[in-house]
Design a protein around this motif. Structure first.
Motif, PDB file in Angstrom:
ATOM      1  N   GLY A  78      69.143  -3.648  -4.078  1.00 34.90           N
ATOM      2  CA  GLY A  78      68.892  -2.462  -3.588  1.00 34.90           C
ATOM      3  C   GLY A  78      70.108  -1.296  -3.384  1.00 34.90           C
ATOM      4  O   GLY A  78      70.084  -0.426  -3.186  1.00 34.90           O
ATOM      5  N   TYR A  79      71.257  -1.689  -4.179  1.00 35.95           N
ATOM      6  CA  TYR A  79      72.434  -0.701  -4.431  1.00 35.95           C
ATOM      7  C   TYR A  79      71.854   0.252  -5.647  1.00 35.95           C
ATOM      8  O   TYR A  79      72.583   0.136  -6.645  1.00 35.95           O
ATOM      9  N   SER A  80      71.158   1.040  -5.536  1.00 33.19           N
ATOM     10  CA  SER A  80      70.541   1.930  -6.406  1.00 33.19           C
ATOM     11  C   SER A  80      71.906   3.037  -6.852  1.00 33.19           C
ATOM     12  O   SER A  80      71.492   3.656  -7.841  1.00 33.19           O
ATOM     13  N   SER A  81      72.993   3.195  -5.994  1.00 34.96           N
ATOM     14  CA  SER A  81      74.044   4.205  -6.597  1.00 34.96           C
ATOM     15  C   SER A  81      74.849   3.451  -7.725  1.00 34.96           C
ATOM     16  O   SER A  81      75.610   4.199  -8.230  1.00 34.96           O
ATOM     17  N   VAL A  82      74.655   2.198  -7.941  1.00 35.48           N
ATOM     18  CA  VAL A  82      75.317   1.606  -9.115  1.00 35.48           C
ATOM     19  C   VAL A  82      74.890   1.932 -10.630  1.00 35.48           C
ATOM     20  O   VAL A  82      73.711   1.946 -10.724  1.00 35.48           O
ATOM     21  N   LYS A  83      75.587   2.674 -11.200  1.00 36.52           N
ATOM     22  CA  LYS A  83      75.305   3.253 -12.298  1.00 36.52           C
ATOM     23  C   LYS A  83      75.870   2.350 -13.544  1.00 36.52           C
ATOM     24  O   LYS A  83      75.133   2.148 -14.879  1.00 36.52           O
ATOM     25  N   ASP A  84      76.886   1.676 -13.445  1.00 36.03           N
ATOM     26  CA  ASP A  84      77.485   0.936 -14.470  1.00 36.03           C
ATOM     27  C   ASP A  84      78.446  -0.150 -13.980  1.00 36.03           C
ATOM     28  O   ASP A  84      79.179   0.183 -12.947  1.00 36.03           O
ATOM     29  N   VAL A  85      78.376  -1.410 -14.658  1.00 34.47           N
ATOM     30  CA  VAL A  85      79.338  -2.373 -14.286  1.00 34.47           C
ATOM     31  C   VAL A  85      79.909  -3.038 -15.443  1.00 34.47           C
ATOM     32  O   VAL A  85      79.247  -3.246 -16.262  1.00 34.47           O
ATOM     33  N   ARG A  86      81.188  -3.211 -15.459  1.00 35.86           N
ATOM     34  CA  ARG A  86      82.222  -3.893 -16.641  1.00 35.86           C
ATOM     35  C   ARG A  86      82.811  -4.983 -15.981  1.00 35.86           C
ATOM     36  O   ARG A  86      83.413  -4.742 -14.957  1.00 35.86           O
ATOM     37  N   GLN A  87      82.639  -6.226 -16.572  1.00 38.69           N
ATOM     38  CA  GLN A  87      83.482  -7.232 -15.890  1.00 38.69           C
ATOM     39  C   GLN A  87      84.434  -7.673 -16.907  1.00 38.69           C
ATOM     40  O   GLN A  87      84.460  -7.579 -18.076  1.00 38.69           O
TER      41      GLN A  87
ATOM     42  N   ILE B 261      83.200  -0.823 -11.130  1.00 40.79           N
ATOM     43  CA  ILE B 261      81.691  -0.434 -11.090  1.00 40.79           C
ATOM     44  C   ILE B 261      81.686   1.085 -10.899  1.00 40.79           C
ATOM     45  O   ILE B 261      82.575   1.674 -10.073  1.00 40.79           O
ATOM     46  N   GLU B 262      80.686   1.456 -11.601  1.00 40.29           N
ATOM     47  CA  GLU B 262      80.667   3.347 -11.546  1.00 40.29           C
ATOM     48  C   GLU B 262      79.400   3.327 -10.638  1.00 40.29           C
ATOM     49  O   GLU B 262      78.321   3.066 -10.775  1.00 40.29           O
ATOM     50  N   PHE B 263      79.802   4.100  -9.597  1.00 39.33           N
ATOM     51  CA  PHE B 263      78.727   4.663  -8.554  1.00 39.33           C
ATOM     52  C   PHE B 263      78.202   6.021  -8.642  1.00 39.33           C
ATOM     53  O   PHE B 263      79.312   6.958  -9.040  1.00 39.33           O
ATOM     54  N   ASP B 264      76.968   6.278  -8.317  1.00 39.41           N
ATOM     55  CA  ASP B 264      76.675   7.771  -8.702  1.00 39.41           C
ATOM     56  C   ASP B 264      76.388   8.376  -7.131  1.00 39.41           C
ATOM     57  O   ASP B 264      75.699   7.924  -6.427  1.00 39.41           O
TER      58      ASP B 264
END
Lengths: 85, 85
Positions: free
Chosen positions: A29-38, B44-47
């Motif tokens: 439900g964390y819909s604000s997450v646009k991109d993740v890099r590890q 993490i990129e948040f919008d």
């Protein structure tokens, strides 16, 4: 001296672990997450070396041991003399 | 907003990956290496979230998804609005 080295995939390289984490976060439900890099982080404690030594040794170590320079990039910083908590 | 989260083992927890890297570096002749700890880094990129939202969401994500709070600790920082190179 304590040094932190961050190793991550180059932007052009696919990051399946980051994608998996991104999908997990969207599912939760964390819909604000646009991109993740590890990536990986290394904290190395050196004994009796100068800043100048570090500027020579750390990139050498990063390129030879910690990162694969074909697909990964690294960044590093000196954290100071004291042990981090 | 771009956020960096560092996840690493608590000091009391053994870190076999870090030990392996340390041994490799000593074998290669980097005798000034005293200790190596390895961890994970997430960017993490948040919008469209505020700093306040981030202070609520990021620790939640870190504890639920990114880290195992029994054996790992995390630290995080806001990197800014722009995409990092």
């Amino acid at each position: 001296m304590r040094v932190r080295i961050l190793v991550s995939f180059k932007e052009s390289v696919l990051d399946p672990q980051g994608q998996t984490v991104k999908n997990a976060l969207l599912t939760l439900g964390y819909s604000s997450v646009k991109d993740v890099r590890q990536g990986k982080v290394f904290e190395i404690e050196f004994d009796g070396i100068s800043d100048e030594d570090a500027r020579r040794i750390v990139p050498e170590i990063a390129n030879k041991v910690l990162a694969n320079p074909i697909i990964e990039k690294f960044a590093w910083e000196i954290l100071g003399e004291a042990k981090q908590v």
